[in-house]
Design a protein around this motif. Structure first.
Motif, mmCIF file in Angstrom:
data_model
loop_
_atom_site.group_PDB
_atom_site.id
_atom_site.type_symbol
_atom_site.label_atom_id
_atom_site.label_comp_id
_atom_site.label_asym_id
_atom_site.label_seq_id
_atom_site.Cartn_x
_atom_site.Cartn_y
_atom_site.Cartn_z
ATOM 1 N N MET A 111 0.746 -1.478 -0.095
ATOM 2 C CA MET A 111 -0.202 -0.093 -0.011
ATOM 3 C C MET A 111 0.658 1.627 0.218
ATOM 4 O O MET A 111 2.051 1.799 0.636
ATOM 5 C CB MET A 111 -0.757 0.001 0.991
ATOM 6 C CG MET A 111 -2.017 1.854 0.979
ATOM 7 S SD MET A 111 -3.291 1.115 -0.024
ATOM 8 C CE MET A 111 -3.905 -0.288 0.991
ATOM 9 N N THR A 112 0.795 1.797 -1.262
ATOM 10 C CA THR A 112 1.429 3.581 -0.712
ATOM 11 C C THR A 112 0.529 4.779 -0.779
ATOM 12 O O THR A 112 -0.584 4.548 -1.130
ATOM 13 C CB THR A 112 1.785 3.630 -2.278
ATOM 14 O OG1 THR A 112 3.069 2.264 -3.029
ATOM 15 C CG2 THR A 112 2.707 4.636 -2.636
ATOM 16 N N TYR A 113 1.217 6.234 -0.102
ATOM 17 C CA TYR A 113 0.165 6.973 0.058
ATOM 18 C C TYR A 113 1.053 8.148 -0.442
ATOM 19 O O TYR A 113 2.454 7.982 0.048
ATOM 20 C CB TYR A 113 -0.216 7.013 1.869
ATOM 21 C CG TYR A 113 -1.519 6.147 2.521
ATOM 22 C CD1 TYR A 113 -2.585 5.698 2.210
ATOM 23 C CD2 TYR A 113 -0.489 4.721 2.659
ATOM 24 C CE1 TYR A 113 -2.878 5.087 3.033
ATOM 25 C CE2 TYR A 113 -0.624 3.598 3.805
ATOM 26 C CZ TYR A 113 -2.496 4.148 3.437
ATOM 27 O OH TYR A 113 -3.354 2.811 4.076
ATOM 28 N N GLN A 114 0.775 9.404 -0.600
ATOM 29 C CA GLN A 114 1.854 10.161 -1.193
ATOM 30 C C GLN A 114 0.394 11.576 -1.231
ATOM 31 O O GLN A 114 -0.108 11.742 -1.218
ATOM 32 C CB GLN A 114 1.377 9.460 -2.929
ATOM 33 C CG GLN A 114 2.378 11.779 -3.690
ATOM 34 C CD GLN A 114 2.954 10.963 -4.904
ATOM 35 O OE1 GLN A 114 3.900 9.920 -5.379
ATOM 36 N NE2 GLN A 114 2.785 12.091 -5.581
ATOM 37 N N ASN A 162 -6.223 13.688 1.345
ATOM 38 C CA ASN A 162 -7.204 12.686 0.663
ATOM 39 C C ASN A 162 -7.263 11.130 1.664
ATOM 40 O O ASN A 162 -7.436 10.659 1.461
ATOM 41 C CB ASN A 162 -7.087 12.244 -0.582
ATOM 42 C CG ASN A 162 -7.420 13.706 -0.879
ATOM 43 O OD1 ASN A 162 -8.078 14.194 -1.529
ATOM 44 N ND2 ASN A 162 -6.126 13.907 -2.547
ATOM 45 N N ASP A 163 -6.127 11.533 2.616
ATOM 46 C CA ASP A 163 -5.772 9.799 3.521
ATOM 47 C C ASP A 163 -5.347 10.622 4.650
ATOM 48 O O ASP A 163 -5.054 11.800 4.740
ATOM 49 C CB ASP A 163 -5.185 8.895 2.621
ATOM 50 C CG ASP A 163 -5.242 7.909 2.563
ATOM 51 O OD1 ASP A 163 -6.073 7.769 4.014
ATOM 52 O OD2 ASP A 163 -5.226 6.904 1.950
ATOM 53 N N PHE A 164 -4.867 9.254 5.407
ATOM 54 C CA PHE A 164 -3.872 10.235 6.451
ATOM 55 C C PHE A 164 -3.432 8.183 7.042
ATOM 56 O O PHE A 164 -4.233 7.127 6.891
ATOM 57 C CB PHE A 164 -4.678 10.608 7.951
ATOM 58 C CG PHE A 164 -5.786 9.515 8.226
ATOM 59 C CD1 PHE A 164 -5.739 9.125 9.443
ATOM 60 C CD2 PHE A 164 -6.986 9.697 7.456
ATOM 61 C CE1 PHE A 164 -5.894 8.384 10.506
ATOM 62 C CE2 PHE A 164 -8.421 8.960 8.424
ATOM 63 C CZ PHE A 164 -7.967 7.781 9.368
ATOM 64 N N LEU A 165 -2.264 8.245 7.779
ATOM 65 C CA LEU A 165 -1.273 7.398 8.180
ATOM 66 C C LEU A 165 -1.587 7.230 9.465
ATOM 67 O O LEU A 165 -1.556 7.730 10.649
ATOM 68 C CB LEU A 165 -0.135 7.283 7.877
ATOM 69 C CG LEU A 165 -0.046 6.627 5.948
ATOM 70 C CD1 LEU A 165 1.052 7.154 6.014
ATOM 71 C CD2 LEU A 165 -0.530 5.784 5.636
#
Length: 264
Positions: free
Chosen positions: A1-4, A26-29
């Protein structure tokens, strides 16, 4: 899974231990859930936090032209004693300066690598202490504006440090201190203008960080020199990610960099 996304300082939640979140558009970790995971951080490009352009970051997440123009990067940010909104005097943008400067501020003592004095808006307690990696802290003065907090900090700096040794903080080589005793010792040095705002009866706040293993010889990851890094995440403290090989990554110091984070 990759988040940018573009890096901004991690958001945090005061609990035992502190909960950390790396937030993108648009996302968070949820960083606590990634402990013991192997992750890859890859530098993609720059994105100034003000103008949004792909221009080299100068300081505080801003490109050079924005840094010397916008009120969010004015000198009073780092040196609160230079605040002038209480006098109605504009530096770069009086409306913004009134909004930030003319609100309750706290002068505090925090123990991260040693006991230090600092200033923050009241609304940023205890977030400011978390960002500094302090394991204990206490408020000593609550004033109505940033200027009074600034001159109090300047007066106390002659008697207590205002700096954190990031390596000592990350290695967790910290001695417990009685911050109430420190508060009472420093009371006499508070400027006359702020003496009435002294906080006489409170206790330390203690903070616990999500760290499995502290580094013995922390070495800082520079994404501009090493644009692709892979390591096992073993802790989060302050605004640092701590990896098993003693590499540490200061998220806040890399604001304005667009990265791709892959969870392997």
């Amino acid at each position: 899974m990759t988040y940018q996304g573009v890096l901004t300082k991690m958001e945090s939640e005061y609990s035992e231990p502190i909960q950390y979140y790396l937030v993108f558009d648009n996302d968070f970790l949820t960083m606590n859930q990634l402990l013991n995971s192997t992750i890859t951080i890859q530098f993609v490009k720059y994105q100034c936090l003000n103008c949004g352009l792909d221009k080299p970051i100068y300081r505080q997440g801003f490109c050079k032209s924005c840094f010397f123009d916008i009120p969010q990067a004015a000198d009073w940010i780092m040196r609160p004693e230079l605040s002038t909104a209480h006098l109605g005097k504009e530096d770069r943008d009086l409306a913004y300066e009134k909004k930030v400067q003319l609100q309750p501020h706290i002068v505090y003592l925090a123990n991260s690598s040693n006991v230090k004095v600092g200033v923050t808006r009241k609304s940023q307690v205890p977030t400011r202490w978390i960002d500094q990696g302090a394991h204990e802290a206490i408020e000593i003065v609550e004033v109505p504006n940033r200027y009074l907090a600034g001159i109090t900090e300047v007066a106390l700096k002659d008697h207590v440090s205002d700096k954190t040794n990031w390596r000592t903080m990350l290695k967790n080589e910290i001695q417990d201190e009685d911050l109430v005793t420190w508060r009472e010792r420093l009371k006499q040095y508070i400027p006359d203008e702020a003496k009435a705002y002294f906080i006489a009866s409170n206790k330390e706040t203690e903070l616990q960080f999500p760290v499995i293993k502290y580094p013995t010889k922390p070495k800082s990851l520079n994404l501009k020199k090493t644009p692709n890094y892979t390591g096992k995440l073993v802790g989060v403290k302050g605004q640092y990610l701590i990896f098993e090989d003693d590499t540490v990554f200061n998220v806040r110091a890399n604001e304005g960099l667009v990265v791709a984070i892959t969870i392997n």
